[in-house]
Design an enzyme around this catalytic site. Structure first.
Site, PDB file in Angstrom:
ATOM      1  CG  ASN A   3       3.000  -0.534   2.947  1.00  0.00           C
ATOM      2  OD1 ASN A   3       2.455  -1.472   2.376  1.00  0.00           O
ATOM      3  ND2 ASN A   3       4.242  -0.146   2.674  1.00  0.00           N
ATOM      4  N   GLY A   4       1.691  -3.048   5.050  1.00  0.00           N
ATOM      5  CA  GLY A   4       2.390  -4.229   5.534  1.00  0.00           C
ATOM      6  C   GLY A   4       1.437  -5.390   5.726  1.00  0.00           C
ATOM      7  CB  CYS A  24      -0.907   0.019   1.229  1.00  0.00           C
ATOM      8  SG  CYS A  24      -2.028  -1.397   1.351  1.00  0.00           S
ATOM      9  N   GLY A  84      -0.929   0.743  -5.001  1.00  0.00           N
ATOM     10  CA  GLY A  84      -2.236   0.167  -4.751  1.00  0.00           C
ATOM     11  C   GLY A  84      -3.305   0.859  -5.556  1.00  0.00           C
ATOM     12  CE1 TYR A 128       5.783  -5.016 -11.280  1.00  0.00           C
ATOM     13  CE2 TYR A 128       4.804  -4.773  -9.105  1.00  0.00           C
ATOM     14  CZ  TYR A 128       4.667  -4.832 -10.478  1.00  0.00           C
ATOM     15  OH  TYR A 128       3.444  -4.681 -11.053  1.00  0.00           O
TER      16      TYR A 128
END
Length: 470
Positions: free
Chosen positions: A102-103, A2, A28, A244
């Site tokens: 985020n995670g 995210c 996201g 990426y």
């Protein structure tokens, strides 16, 4: 995976948060939201869709305040439901509280069970709400946000970069191993935190440094202060941020992502040179890897595929059917560049293999004589439990397959993945400070039925720094 951001700025935060989210859209595409604080209340808007679909001028003008947090979501824990859209917002003992995360927590189910025993009712299926529950319960006991964050770091197992807002103050913290990125910036009239430095570039803000693993950052109208809560003998930054996830122009933990990918490309040529007439990237994340391959090999760089900029990232689309249907809409070969040519096609990774196979078939359909596939990551053979959509081994094309078998599956004339040693060298980090679980099957945190190489974490008792240390 995210994208998150938080800003305190006396000039207002709704538009800056919007621009920050735009810069983080690649992290996201399922949903987005912004919450701001002003005069004792929260102003909020969130919905499913791209950022351009969720917000308009009227909505942004209604998000008053000089403090706010924002989130753009790709789900790793929790279904694609409207209630899982962040920020999550609460009222707690007369205070306003919001949180973004985020995670991915590997002990989420255990924590949910524990807090349900305390009487907590969960309204979502996202692990972010578990973090909110831990903080809220500690706030009711001690009244200290700092103590609540310490408790989080003691209880949570997994990856997390978190930004929370308690009334007009923002608190940001990163897990003790620094698995997910988070950085600090200086705006014109305040400070900000965000997943990547490009969010600060979009605002004309100065990126000061990364939030350190195990560090808590507090921002309000009086400025910024930091506290180191834990220290670890080793960190564990997700190596796929460099391969990426992160934007090419981001700086992650002090390293420019573009430079890493360019070095990966050079390494690919040194490890597996091939006689070809052109180097072509799979846009966009294969672009800088292909540049490095071309520079090292002397083979001309020429785009053989053009990307439709209005189609999202196929890897992070939530279903395989959507990923497959998106490939032809997303990528179109340039017949005049590739017809009757031997092409080195460069991509960042092969996950399920479907997209790679379809792209190679497209290249052949448009006249490529040979397609040599070069990949900027080692074979992905294991699931990720820490925030990446590599859910099961059976979905990974490289699991229990030799490279020759994968080459046959994707119909390439030759195939080479960069070596793990080459990839680690390209990042500029020590192997001990990276998470490579999806590549090696050995994870930096304890995960049931998996191998792990757990780090040693110490908790520090100390006071706040009143100024940023570099």
């Amino acid at each position: 995976m995210c994208g998150i951001a938080g800003i305190v700025d006396s000039g207002g935060v709704s538009l800056p948060l919007y621009y920050a989210l735009y810069a983080l859209q690649h992290r996201g595409q399922e949903s987005a939201g912004i919450t701001t604080y002003h005069a004792g209340r929260l102003y909020k808007h969130k919905a499913q869709g791209l950022i351009s679909e969720v917000f308009n001028r009227e909505i942004l003008e209604g998000l008053y305040g000089t403090a706010g947090i924002a989130h753009t979501r790709y789900p790793t824990t929790g279904e694609n439901r409207p209630e899982n859209t962040q920020p999550l917002n609460f009222t707690l003992k007369g205070h306003q509280f919001s949180i973004v995360h985020n995670g991915n927590l590997v002990n989420n189910d255990d924590l949910v069970s524990d807090y349900e025993e305390y009487g907590h009712i969960f309204a979502t299926t996202t692990d972010s709400e578990v973090i909110a529950a831990i903080i809220a319960r500690e706030l009711t006991i001690s009244g200290s946000m700092e103590d609540a964050v310490v408790l989080c770091m003691r209880m949570l197992r997994g990856s997390y970069s978190v930004i929370a807002m308690l009334d007009e103050t923002i608190y940001a913290f990163r897990d003790p191993l620094g698995i997910k990125p988070l950085c600090i910036g200086k705006t014109e009239n305040g400070y900000m935190v965000a997943s990547e430095s490009v969010a600060m570039d979009a605002l004309g803000a100065d990126c000061i440094r990364d939030v350190r693993p195990g560090e808590l950052v507090r921002i309000n109208g009086n400025g910024i202060s930091c506290r180191q809560i834990t220290r670890s003998d080793r960190s564990a930054l997700c190596i796929f941020e460099y391969v990426y996830f992160a934007r090419t122009d981001s700086v992650i933990d002090g390293v420019l992502v573009y430079d890493v990918r360019r070095r990966i490309g050079k390494m690919l040529h040194h490890e597996a040179p091939v006689d070809a007439e052109m180097i072509s990237p799979v846009p966009d994340s294969g672009m800088s890897i292909a540049v490095g391959y071309s520079e090292a090999s002397g083979i001309p760089f020429k785009e053989g595929l053009i990307k439709n900029r209005y189609i999202g990232r196929t890897f992070i689309m939530p279903t395989q059917t959507l990923r497959e249907n998106a490939v032809r809409m997303k990528l179109n070969p340039i017949r005049g560049h590739i017809k009757n040519k031997s092409v080195v096609l460069v991509d960042d990774s092969i996950v399920r293999g479907t997209t790679s196979r379809l792209i190679i078939e497209l290249m052949r359909e448009f006249g490529a004589r040979m397609v040599h596939f070069r990949v900027g990551s080692p074979p992905i053979t294991n699931p990720c439990y820490l925030g990446v959509d590599f859910p099961t081994r059976k979905e990974l094309i490289a699991h229990n397959r030799q490279p020759k078998d994968v080459q046959s599956c994707i119909s390439a004339d030759s195939l080479h993945h960069v070596s793990l040693e080459g990839l680690i060298h390209a990042t500029g980090h020590s192997a001990d400070d990276l998470c490579t679980g999806c590549l090696t099957g050995c994870y930096p945190v304890q995960i049931p039925n998996e191998r792990s190489s757990c780090r040693h974490i110490d908790f520090i008792h100390g006071s706040y720094q009143t100024t940023l240390q570099f």
